[in-house]
Write a protein that holds these residues in place. Structure first.
Motif, PDB file in Angstrom:
ATOM      1  N   VAL A  94       0.857  -1.183   0.000  1.00  0.00           N
ATOM      2  CA  VAL A  94       0.000   0.000   0.000  1.00  0.00           C
ATOM      3  C   VAL A  94       0.892   1.230   0.000  1.00  0.00           C
ATOM      4  O   VAL A  94       2.020   1.199   0.514  1.00  0.00           O
ATOM      5  CB  VAL A  94      -0.948  -0.013   1.220  1.00  0.00           C
TER       6      VAL A  94
ATOM      7  N   LEU B 190      -5.124  -0.495   5.377  1.00  0.00           N
ATOM      8  CA  LEU B 190      -5.288  -1.938   5.255  1.00  0.00           C
ATOM      9  C   LEU B 190      -6.030  -2.422   6.484  1.00  0.00           C
ATOM     10  O   LEU B 190      -5.920  -1.821   7.564  1.00  0.00           O
ATOM     11  CB  LEU B 190      -3.942  -2.655   5.177  1.00  0.00           C
TER      12      LEU B 190
ATOM     13  N   VAL C 252       3.117  -6.670   5.530  1.00  0.00           N
ATOM     14  CA  VAL C 252       2.585  -5.347   5.180  1.00  0.00           C
ATOM     15  C   VAL C 252       3.756  -4.510   4.685  1.00  0.00           C
ATOM     16  O   VAL C 252       4.760  -4.356   5.395  1.00  0.00           O
ATOM     17  CB  VAL C 252       1.907  -4.672   6.376  1.00  0.00           C
TER      18      VAL C 252
END
Length: 119
Positions: free
Chosen positions: A12, A18, A115
């Protein structure tokens, strides 16, 4: 015992959002406090957030306060981590963990979800 499986990680851009999920199998999910931890590249694992058995009490690391929200749905045996205003320094593998004592003694861990926040 409880088995934990995280999902929802990904790539992202900075400023994005998220939502991580952690699904628990096994009995008595509501008997566990739950937590999220993360380990960034070259860093030690660190505490991110925790929630008590009922979901009525939460705690956050200073670095994520105001940006991340932990929640749980005991009917779905799932704990969530909503992450907003993401920063490159949030890049890490995120792990959920279960604590049967509600004393920050996390005995059960998932495999983690990556992530990555790009600048």
């Amino acid at each position: 015992q409880v088995q934990l499986v995280e999902s929802g990680g990904g790539l992202v851009q900075a400023g994005g959002s998220l939502r991580l999920s952690c699904a628990a199998s096994g009995r008595s999910f509501s008997r566990y406090a739950m937590g999220w931890f993360r380990q960034g590249p070259g860093k030690e694992r660190e505490f991110v957030s925790a929630i008590n058995r009922s979901g009525g009490k939460t705690n956050y690391a200073d670095s994520v306060k105001g940006r991340f929200t932990i929640s749980r749905d005991n009917a779905k045996n799932t704990v969530y981590l909503q992450m907003n205003s993401l920063k490159p320094e949030d890049t890490a593998v995120y792990y959920c963990a279960a604590d049967p004592t509600e004393r920050y003694k996390f005995d059960y861990w998932g495999q983690g979800t990556q992530v990555t926040v790009s600048s």
